[in-house]
Design a protein around this motif. Structure first.
Motif, short mmCIF file in Angstrom:
data_model
loop_
_atom_site.label_atom_id
_atom_site.label_comp_id
_atom_site.label_asym_id
_atom_site.label_seq_id
_atom_site.Cartn_x
_atom_site.Cartn_y
_atom_site.Cartn_z
N ASN A 1 0.80 -1.23 0.00
CA ASN A 1 0.00 0.00 0.00
C ASN A 1 0.83 1.28 0.00
OD1 ASN A 1 -2.41 -1.52 0.15
ND2 ASN A 1 -2.16 -1.73 2.36
N GLY A 2 2.11 1.16 0.28
CA GLY A 2 2.96 2.33 0.33
C GLY A 2 3.15 2.86 1.74
N SER A 3 4.30 3.43 1.97
CA SER A 3 4.62 4.03 3.26
C SER A 3 4.12 5.47 3.27
CB SER A 3 6.15 4.00 3.47
OG SER A 3 6.50 4.59 4.70
N GLY A 4 3.51 5.87 4.35
CA GLY A 4 2.95 7.22 4.46
C GLY A 4 4.05 8.22 4.81
N THR A 5 4.75 8.70 3.80
CA THR A 5 5.94 9.51 4.04
C THR A 5 5.62 10.99 4.17
OG1 THR A 5 6.35 9.57 1.66
CG2 THR A 5 7.58 7.96 2.94
N VAL A 6 6.30 11.60 5.13
CA VAL A 6 6.30 13.05 5.28
C VAL A 6 7.75 13.49 5.17
CG1 VAL A 6 5.74 15.02 6.73
CG2 VAL A 6 4.27 12.99 6.78
N PHE A 7 8.08 14.20 4.09
CA PHE A 7 9.44 14.72 3.90
C PHE A 7 9.52 16.10 4.54
CE2 PHE A 7 9.26 11.52 0.62
CZ PHE A 7 10.57 11.09 0.45
N PHE A 8 10.38 16.23 5.54
CA PHE A 8 10.54 17.51 6.23
C PHE A 8 11.61 18.34 5.53
CE2 PHE A 8 8.65 14.71 9.33
CZ PHE A 8 7.69 15.52 9.93
N SER A 9 11.37 19.64 5.44
CA SER A 9 12.33 20.56 4.83
C SER A 9 13.52 20.77 5.77
CB SER A 9 11.67 21.90 4.55
OG SER A 9 10.52 21.74 3.74
N HIS A 10 14.68 21.03 5.18
CA HIS A 10 15.94 21.28 5.88
C HIS A 10 16.56 19.98 6.38
CE1 HIS A 10 15.05 25.52 5.58
NE2 HIS A 10 13.91 25.36 6.24
N CYS A 11 17.82 20.06 6.81
CA CYS A 11 18.55 18.89 7.27
C CYS A 11 19.74 19.33 8.10
CB CYS A 11 19.02 18.07 6.07
SG CYS A 11 19.92 16.55 6.50
N LEU B 1 8.58 9.34 8.86
CA LEU B 1 9.10 10.70 9.10
C LEU B 1 10.49 10.81 8.49
CD1 LEU B 1 8.15 10.75 12.89
CD2 LEU B 1 6.74 11.57 10.99
N VAL B 2 10.61 11.51 7.36
CA VAL B 2 11.87 11.58 6.62
C VAL B 2 12.62 12.87 6.96
CG1 VAL B 2 12.96 11.48 4.36
CG2 VAL B 2 10.82 10.24 4.76
N THR B 3 13.82 12.73 7.48
CA THR B 3 14.67 13.84 7.95
C THR B 3 13.93 14.65 9.02
OG1 THR B 3 15.38 13.98 5.64
CG2 THR B 3 16.36 15.53 7.17
N PRO B 4 13.61 14.04 10.14
CA PRO B 4 12.76 14.68 11.15
C PRO B 4 13.50 15.35 12.31
CG PRO B 4 12.94 12.37 11.65
CD PRO B 4 13.83 12.61 10.45
N THR B 5 14.81 15.15 12.40
CA THR B 5 15.56 15.47 13.61
C THR B 5 15.29 16.86 14.17
OG1 THR B 5 17.32 14.08 12.71
CG2 THR B 5 17.87 15.45 14.62
N CYS C 1 16.11 8.72 9.31
CA CYS C 1 17.07 9.80 9.53
C CYS C 1 18.44 9.50 8.94
CB CYS C 1 17.21 10.07 11.03
SG CYS C 1 18.00 8.73 11.94
N GLY C 2 19.29 10.52 8.91
CA GLY C 2 20.63 10.41 8.35
C GLY C 2 21.66 9.87 9.31
N GLY C 3 21.26 9.57 10.55
CA GLY C 3 22.19 8.98 11.51
C GLY C 3 22.95 9.97 12.36
N TYR C 4 22.98 11.24 11.96
CA TYR C 4 23.72 12.25 12.74
C TYR C 4 22.79 12.76 13.84
CZ TYR C 4 27.42 15.81 13.28
OH TYR C 4 28.48 16.59 13.74
N GLU C 5 22.62 11.92 14.85
CA GLU C 5 21.63 12.12 15.91
C GLU C 5 22.30 12.23 17.26
OE1 GLU C 5 18.16 12.13 15.16
OE2 GLU C 5 18.87 12.09 13.10
N THR D 1 17.59 4.15 10.08
CA THR D 1 18.67 5.11 10.25
C THR D 1 19.85 4.81 9.33
OG1 THR D 1 20.17 6.15 11.86
CG2 THR D 1 19.72 3.79 12.14
N ASP D 2 20.46 5.86 8.82
CA ASP D 2 21.69 5.69 8.05
C ASP D 2 22.89 5.52 8.98
OD1 ASP D 2 20.31 6.19 5.71
OD2 ASP D 2 21.04 8.24 5.49
#
Length: 294
Positions: free
Chosen positions: A49-59, A102-106, A132-136, A153-154
């Motif tokens: 069915n697909g993942s319900g993605t929310v891409f957050f601005s900035h990183c 939650l994509v790039t949510p930090t 996330c990109g792992g830089y947490e 996580t990356d």
């Protein structure tokens, strides 16, 4: 959020509620660039069915090769309130999403926590994926206990040299590994439903970069030797040179397929069975979504 921002390892101390922008470029109001069903994650995340993605601005990272540069670096997107974000989650659930991704949510963790709690009060019941990109910072991950079900996580680099040169992320591996340890502590061993969809667990992604074969090997060794089958590994071959790397010779080329094949064989020789691999033709811009709001 209140006080000086210390959400990520940069500890930039921006007073975002007073109008200051963090190192990441984010202010106090959440910005998102895309909210839609997404079918190109790992099979246990996207499902049918697909993942319900929310891409957050900035990183909070500055990866020179970023495929989502227009939202991570340029900040493309539009503002939403906590209430509106909660409504987005519920809308994705109504569309049949397998989870909320939650994509790039930090840099928006406090607002996301409030939005998830609000949505749950209104009937949200899907697993929540922290992508996330792992830089947490481990302390920020701790604040998500009871909120996040799946950590995607990356771990991008083992070497400090490459983390600094390619992502301006000092002490990347130290922070990424400490955060991973907290993620595993929170959600434990992976669990799946009858359709093979992950309901709890941790997936460590690693995007192989051209020329960094031995760095990849060190990451694979660390993850498997530390966590064994408790953590799934996603070894990615989809690196695609973007326009912004045209003057960086080391990155202005695709990954050598033989290097990827060698790492797949190495994983098999180590006895790694909980892993996802990609086909060679995944290294195209086809897998980069359009960031046009909804």
């Amino acid at each position: 959020m209140s006080g000086k921002c210390m959400l990520c390892p940069r500890n930039c101390l921006a007073k975002r509620e007073n109008g200051e922008l963090g190192f990441c470029g984010a202010g106090d109001v959440v910005k998102i660039a895309r909210c839609a069903l997404h079918f190109w994650e790992e099979p246990c995340i996207s499902g049918e069915n697909g993942s319900g993605t929310v891409f957050f601005s900035h990183c909070n990272m500055k990866c020179v090769y970023c495929q989502n540069h227009e939202i991570s670096g340029c900040g493309k997107g539009y503002p939403v309130s906590v209430w509106e974000l909660a409504s987005k989650f519920l809308s994705l659930q109504e569309q049949g999403a397998e989870n909320i991704n939650l994509v790039t949510p930090t840099h928006y963790v406090p607002q996301i926590i409030d939005a998830i709690r609000n949505a749950r009060e209104q009937g949200l019941h899907l697993p929540i994926v922290y992508n996330c990109g792992g830089y947490e910072s481990a302390h920020t991950i701790k604040s998500l206990a009871g909120i996040i079900d799946v950590y995607l996580t990356d771990i991008k680099y083992y070497s400090e040299r490459y983390a600094t040169e390619y992502s301006s992320a000092p002490n990347y591996f130290a922070h990424a590994s400490a955060a991973l340890d907290e993620m595993v502590r929170q959600v434990g061993s992976p669990s799946f439903d009858e359709r093979g969809m992950m309901k709890r667990g941790v997936i460590v992604r690693h995007l192989m970069l051209p020329g960094l074969l031995f760095d990849t090997k060190k990451i694979v060794d660390y993850v498997f030797d530390t966590y064994g089958d408790t953590v799934w590994l996603s070894l990615m071959s989809q690196y695609t040179p973007m326009p912004q790397v045209r003057n960086i010779a080391k990155l202005n080329r695709k990954l050598d397929p033989k290097h990827y094949e060698a790492m797949v064989d190495y994983c098999a020789e180590k006895g790694i069975t909980n892993a996802f691999i990609q086909e060679p033709d995944s290294a195209t811009e086809t897998y980069i979504p359009e960031f046009e709001g909804e």
